[in-house]
Design a protein around this motif. Structure first.
Motif, PDB file in Angstrom:
ATOM      1  N   ASP A   1       3.385   3.231  -2.430  1.00 32.41           N
ATOM      2  CA  ASP A   1       3.741   3.233  -3.858  1.00 32.41           C
ATOM      3  C   ASP A   1       5.230   2.976  -4.086  1.00 32.41           C
ATOM      4  O   ASP A   1       5.620   2.389  -5.104  1.00 32.41           O
ATOM      5  CB  ASP A   1       3.300   4.541  -4.534  1.00 32.41           C
ATOM      6  CG  ASP A   1       3.896   5.796  -3.899  1.00 32.41           C
ATOM      7  OD1 ASP A   1       4.534   5.685  -2.823  1.00 32.41           O
ATOM      8  OD2 ASP A   1       3.714   6.894  -4.463  1.00 32.41           O
TER       9      ASP A   1
ATOM     10  N   ALA B   1      -6.340   4.420  -1.756  1.00 23.97           N
ATOM     11  CA  ALA B   1      -6.873   3.690  -2.916  1.00 23.97           C
ATOM     12  C   ALA B   1      -6.720   2.184  -2.716  1.00 23.97           C
ATOM     13  O   ALA B   1      -7.631   1.406  -3.060  1.00 23.97           O
ATOM     14  CB  ALA B   1      -6.150   4.130  -4.190  1.00 23.97           C
ATOM     15  N   CYS B   2      -5.604   1.766  -2.137  1.00 25.79           N
ATOM     16  CA  CYS B   2      -5.387   0.336  -1.868  1.00 25.79           C
ATOM     17  C   CYS B   2      -6.415  -0.189  -0.866  1.00 25.79           C
ATOM     18  O   CYS B   2      -7.021  -1.249  -1.065  1.00 25.79           O
ATOM     19  CB  CYS B   2      -3.966   0.102  -1.337  1.00 25.79           C
ATOM     20  SG  CYS B   2      -2.660   0.452  -2.527  1.00 25.79           S
TER      21      CYS B   2
ATOM     22  N   LEU C   1      -3.461  -2.418  -7.671  1.00 29.55           N
ATOM     23  CA  LEU C   1      -4.879  -2.314  -7.278  1.00 29.55           C
ATOM     24  C   LEU C   1      -5.690  -3.452  -7.904  1.00 29.55           C
ATOM     25  O   LEU C   1      -6.575  -4.029  -7.255  1.00 29.55           O
ATOM     26  CB  LEU C   1      -5.450  -0.960  -7.702  1.00 29.55           C
ATOM     27  CG  LEU C   1      -4.839   0.291  -7.040  1.00 29.55           C
ATOM     28  CD1 LEU C   1      -5.492   1.549  -7.601  1.00 29.55           C
ATOM     29  CD2 LEU C   1      -5.011   0.248  -5.525  1.00 29.55           C
TER      30      LEU C   1
ATOM     31  N   LYS D   1      -9.351   1.157  -0.062  1.00 28.31           N
ATOM     32  CA  LYS D   1     -10.713   1.233  -0.601  1.00 28.31           C
ATOM     33  C   LYS D   1     -10.957   0.151  -1.649  1.00 28.31           C
ATOM     34  O   LYS D   1     -12.057  -0.397  -1.742  1.00 28.31           O
ATOM     35  CB  LYS D   1     -10.953   2.620  -1.206  1.00 28.31           C
ATOM     36  CG  LYS D   1     -11.050   3.723  -0.154  1.00 28.31           C
ATOM     37  CD  LYS D   1     -11.445   5.059  -0.745  1.00 28.31           C
ATOM     38  CE  LYS D   1     -12.930   5.116  -1.028  1.00 28.31           C
ATOM     39  NZ  LYS D   1     -13.368   6.483  -1.396  1.00 28.31           N
ATOM     40  N   THR D   2      -9.944  -0.168  -2.446  1.00 30.10           N
ATOM     41  CA  THR D   2     -10.087  -1.241  -3.442  1.00 30.10           C
ATOM     42  C   THR D   2     -10.404  -2.567  -2.750  1.00 30.10           C
ATOM     43  O   THR D   2     -11.280  -3.319  -3.190  1.00 30.10           O
ATOM     44  CB  THR D   2      -8.800  -1.372  -4.277  1.00 30.10           C
ATOM     45  OG1 THR D   2      -8.598  -0.161  -5.005  1.00 30.10           O
ATOM     46  CG2 THR D   2      -8.899  -2.542  -5.244  1.00 30.10           C
TER      47      THR D   2
ATOM     48  N   ARG E   1      -7.934  -6.332  -5.989  1.00 32.23           N
ATOM     49  CA  ARG E   1      -9.352  -6.525  -6.325  1.00 32.23           C
ATOM     50  C   ARG E   1      -9.634  -7.973  -6.746  1.00 32.23           C
ATOM     51  O   ARG E   1     -10.546  -8.628  -6.206  1.00 32.23           O
ATOM     52  CB  ARG E   1      -9.743  -5.574  -7.464  1.00 32.23           C
ATOM     53  CG  ARG E   1     -11.208  -5.614  -7.854  1.00 32.23           C
ATOM     54  CD  ARG E   1     -11.493  -4.715  -9.057  1.00 32.23           C
ATOM     55  NE  ARG E   1     -11.023  -3.360  -8.855  1.00 32.23           N
ATOM     56  CZ  ARG E   1      -9.981  -2.815  -9.493  1.00 32.23           C
ATOM     57  NH1 ARG E   1      -9.303  -3.530 -10.389  1.00 32.23           N
ATOM     58  NH2 ARG E   1      -9.615  -1.569  -9.254  1.00 32.23           N
TER      59      ARG E   1
ATOM     60  N   ASN F   1       1.102   1.146 -10.281  1.00 35.00           N
ATOM     61  CA  ASN F   1       0.160   1.310  -9.174  1.00 35.00           C
ATOM     62  C   ASN F   1      -1.196   0.699  -9.508  1.00 35.00           C
ATOM     63  O   ASN F   1      -1.846   0.078  -8.650  1.00 35.00           O
ATOM     64  CB  ASN F   1      -0.011   2.796  -8.843  1.00 35.00           C
ATOM     65  CG  ASN F   1       1.200   3.374  -8.130  1.00 35.00           C
ATOM     66  OD1 ASN F   1       2.128   2.646  -7.779  1.00 35.00           O
ATOM     67  ND2 ASN F   1       1.197   4.688  -7.906  1.00 35.00           N
ATOM     68  N   GLU F   2      -1.634   0.857 -10.749  1.00 32.28           N
ATOM     69  CA  GLU F   2      -2.940   0.329 -11.152  1.00 32.28           C
ATOM     70  C   GLU F   2      -2.933  -1.198 -11.179  1.00 32.28           C
ATOM     71  O   GLU F   2      -3.915  -1.844 -10.794  1.00 32.28           O
ATOM     72  CB  GLU F   2      -3.328   0.880 -12.529  1.00 32.28           C
ATOM     73  CG  GLU F   2      -4.736   0.489 -12.969  1.00 32.28           C
ATOM     74  CD  GLU F   2      -5.810   0.821 -11.936  1.00 32.28           C
ATOM     75  OE1 GLU F   2      -6.637  -0.070 -11.645  1.00 32.28           O
ATOM     76  OE2 GLU F   2      -5.823   1.956 -11.412  1.00 32.28           O
TER      77      GLU F   2
ATOM     78  N   LYS G   1      -3.095   9.510  -1.009  1.00 37.56           N
ATOM     79  CA  LYS G   1      -4.103   9.177  -2.024  1.00 37.56           C
ATOM     80  C   LYS G   1      -3.978   7.719  -2.457  1.00 37.56           C
ATOM     81  O   LYS G   1      -4.978   7.004  -2.578  1.00 37.56           O
ATOM     82  CB  LYS G   1      -3.945  10.111  -3.230  1.00 37.56           C
ATOM     83  CG  LYS G   1      -5.016   9.919  -4.299  1.00 37.56           C
ATOM     84  CD  LYS G   1      -4.848  10.921  -5.424  1.00 37.56           C
ATOM     85  CE  LYS G   1      -5.903  10.713  -6.499  1.00 37.56           C
ATOM     86  NZ  LYS G   1      -5.731  11.679  -7.636  1.00 37.56           N
ATOM     87  N   TYR G   2      -2.748   7.255  -2.691  1.00 38.46           N
ATOM     88  CA  TYR G   2      -2.579   5.881  -3.159  1.00 38.46           C
ATOM     89  C   TYR G   2      -2.814   4.863  -2.042  1.00 38.46           C
ATOM     90  O   TYR G   2      -3.436   3.822  -2.274  1.00 38.46           O
ATOM     91  CB  TYR G   2      -1.193   5.665  -3.767  1.00 38.46           C
ATOM     92  CG  TYR G   2      -1.087   4.283  -4.393  1.00 38.46           C
ATOM     93  CD1 TYR G   2      -1.820   3.967  -5.530  1.00 38.46           C
ATOM     94  CD2 TYR G   2      -0.319   3.282  -3.809  1.00 38.46           C
ATOM     95  CE1 TYR G   2      -1.777   2.715  -6.099  1.00 38.46           C
ATOM     96  CE2 TYR G   2      -0.261   2.008  -4.359  1.00 38.46           C
ATOM     97  CZ  TYR G   2      -0.991   1.727  -5.511  1.00 38.46           C
ATOM     98  OH  TYR G   2      -0.965   0.464  -6.054  1.00 38.46           O
TER      99      TYR G   2
ATOM    100  N   SER H   1       0.829  -1.212   0.000  1.00 35.87           N
ATOM    101  CA  SER H   1       0.000   0.000   0.000  1.00 35.87           C
ATOM    102  C   SER H   1       0.863   1.261   0.000  1.00 35.87           C
ATOM    103  O   SER H   1       0.350   2.365   0.134  1.00 35.87           O
ATOM    104  CB  SER H   1      -0.945   0.007   1.209  1.00 35.87           C
ATOM    105  OG  SER H   1      -0.222  -0.134   2.416  1.00 35.87           O
TER     106      SER H   1
END
Length: 538
Positions: A107, A159-160, A122, A162-163, A126, A118-119, A155-156, A105
């Protein structure tokens, strides 16, 4: 007021195994998972199936009855679909109730350690969570280095988390992997995660103790909203250890600031077994318990002399923040204190042994235990030996056999090829119903030879001990020198799956071993007649 539930997640068998000097066997893992399951821990993480033969064998069966049994492993690799990832397949096939995925988590780690975008990271989070859910397993994600990652790129990191949550993870666990985050930072960052849309009821905390604040950080996370705590028995773990679940359980249960708002699976009755759990675990690790451990240490409620002792005699509350009985510990200032006696009575009652508080035999038993523990015995880790001692002192146990003597020989010689060979041989004489049985056996070392000889011919009882298995054998030297006192702890099991522990202490390692072996056999014969083992059978 309705109290909120805090879920307890034990990672002793996974993260705790990173402790220098700790290397669990499959038998160790089975024994420890049973301790945790019986105590009432919500989640027991057993290891990383596929990573090594021990963990793979451990996950060949479901190892808990009440606790959720958790397998740990990485999310799928970038560039491979979830259905084609061999590591993920092993996790899905393991006999676990849940999977805890570890995910990057930060980056910086995604770029350096994973070497992916990064994508892609994620996407791996998922798809791994979705695969676990499709396999009907509870999914959770350990967001590794979350707090450091959040400070570097909030932010990243969010994102991890929340994913994982949006993919259906039951728990998103925020990890202080390097152990350097401070309590006020934990509060602020957990609050920010909740504000970003992940409810506290789905958040966990995984703290390391590198600044000595893993317990404080775990409690700070709870105050901020986390409702799962990950930790280990006695705080073992890599480097400086993990959050100590033993300390956390007692604090959550006994400190009003937490107990008035939160509840755990550990009720007041179960909590009285906390000291025994902590000490039994240390015995399995073959190490001396930390006397100054909070709540459960031998010195936690000990006062030597002076005004503290005088005040304690008048009212224990003057120098005790909780009662020792609440966690199954003893007050050490008063030799014949009622708290200690009550603990003995409760321990005996759980074994089906009723004894009155004013029975002189109870005082005799307490005196014997204190005297024996002073000489090196440790009954917290040898439940069967304690039960036999109690039954002998308070009443009688059948005399199944008598030992007329034994002899052990160790010979170092050369074989026909000129190679050194060590041969161990034992001779044991026992009498059953007045008839002498003499047995001779060789073994892999003197204790193994003695064990084989002892159990080779038990006359009419032989068929009763055919399924008795010596599962583990641990030796501890209690003082220095070649003349040192030796403690031997033996773990035994039989075809019923029940396990029991026996102890022997002597200046002679063979004699100490024989004491523990004898207790194991007698306990087995008692158990077969439902005269012992009430706790083990529950």
């Amino acid at each position: 007021m309705t109290r909120e539930r805090i879920y307890l997640f034990d990672t002793t068998l996974r993260d705790g195994q990173q402790t220098p000097g700790v290397d669990f066997s499959v038998e160790d893992k089975i024994a420890i998972s049973n301790l945790l399951d019986e105590f009432g821990i919500d989640y027991v993480e057993g290891g990383y199936p596929g990573a090594n033969p021990t963990d793979t064998a451990f996950f060949s069966e479901k190892r808990t009855e009440k606790s959720t049994f958790v397998a740990f492993g990485m999310t799928k690799r970038a560039g491979i679909s979830a259905s084609n990832d061999p590591g993920l397949a092993v996790l899905l096939q393991a006999k676990s109730d849940a999977i805890c995925f570890v995910a990057k988590s930060w980056d910086y780690h995604v770029r350096v350690a994973l070497g992916c975008s990064n994508e892609e990271n994620l996407e791996a989070i998922r798809e791994s969570v979705e695969a676990a859910r499709s396999a009907a397993k509870e999914a959770m994600v350990d967001c590794e280095h979350f707090f450091d990652g959040y400070k570097a790129n909030p932010k990243y990191a969010l994102a991890c988390a929340k994913t994982a949550y949006e993919a259906g993870a039951r728990w998103v666990v925020l990890c202080d992997t390097n152990g350097g985050t401070q309590p006020h930072e934990i509060r602020e960052i957990v609050s920010a995660v909740i504000a970003a849309g992940i409810p506290g009821s789905s958040l966990g905390i995984h703290a390391h103790d590198d600044t000595g604040q893993a317990v404080a950080n775990s409690l700070a996370a709870v105050e901020a909203g986390c409702r799962q705590i990950q930790g280990t028995l006695n705080g073992i773990g890599e480097r400086c250890g993990n959050a100590n679940l033993v300390t956390l359980i007692a604090t959550l249960s006994l400190k009003k600031t937490y107990s008035s708002r939160f509840e755990t699976a550990i009720d007041a009755e179960s909590l009285t077994g906390l000291t025994a759990l902590s000490h039994a675990f240390d015995e399995l690790l073959n190490r001396s318990p930390n006397h100054q451990s909070p709540y459960v240490g031998a010195s936690a409620f000990a006062t030597k002399a002076g005004i503290h002792a005088s005040a304690l005699l008048k009212d224990p509350r003057t120098y005790e923040h909780v009662t020792p009985e609440s966690v199954g510990n003893f007050r050490k200032v008063m030799v014949s204190d009622q708290g200690g006696k009550s603990n003995f009575i409760n321990a005996l009652k759980r074994r089906g042994i009723e004894v009155a508080k004013d029975d002189p035999k109870l005082d005799q038993l307490i005196s014997i235990v204190k005297e024996r523990e002073a000489s090196g015995y440790a009954y917290e880790g040898a439940d069967a030996s304690f039960e036999l001692l109690a039954r002998r002192t308070l009443g009688t146990i059948p005399e199944f056999f008598t030992v007329e003597g034994f002899r052990v020989m160790v010979e170092r010689r050369f074989d026909s090829h000129g190679r050194i060979k060590i041969v161990s041989e034992a001779v044991v004489k026992i009498a059953v119903d007045g008839e002498t049985h003499m047995s001779v056996a060789e073994g892999d070392g003197p204790v193994n030879a003695l064990d084989r000889a002892l159990r080779k011919d038990f006359g009419k009882y032989q068929h009763e001990i055919d399924d008795l298995v010596l599962a583990d054998f641990k030796v501890r030297i209690l003082n220095g020198g070649t003349e040192a006192i030796t403690r031997v702890l033996i773990e035994s099991t039989d075809s019923s799956g029940v396990r029991w522990w026996t102890v022997g202490v002597s200046e002679n390692i063979i004699d100490a071993s024989f004491q523990a072996l004898m207790d194991s056999v007698i306990y087995k014969l008692m158990k077969n007649r439902e005269l012992a083992g009430k706790i083990a059978a529950e």
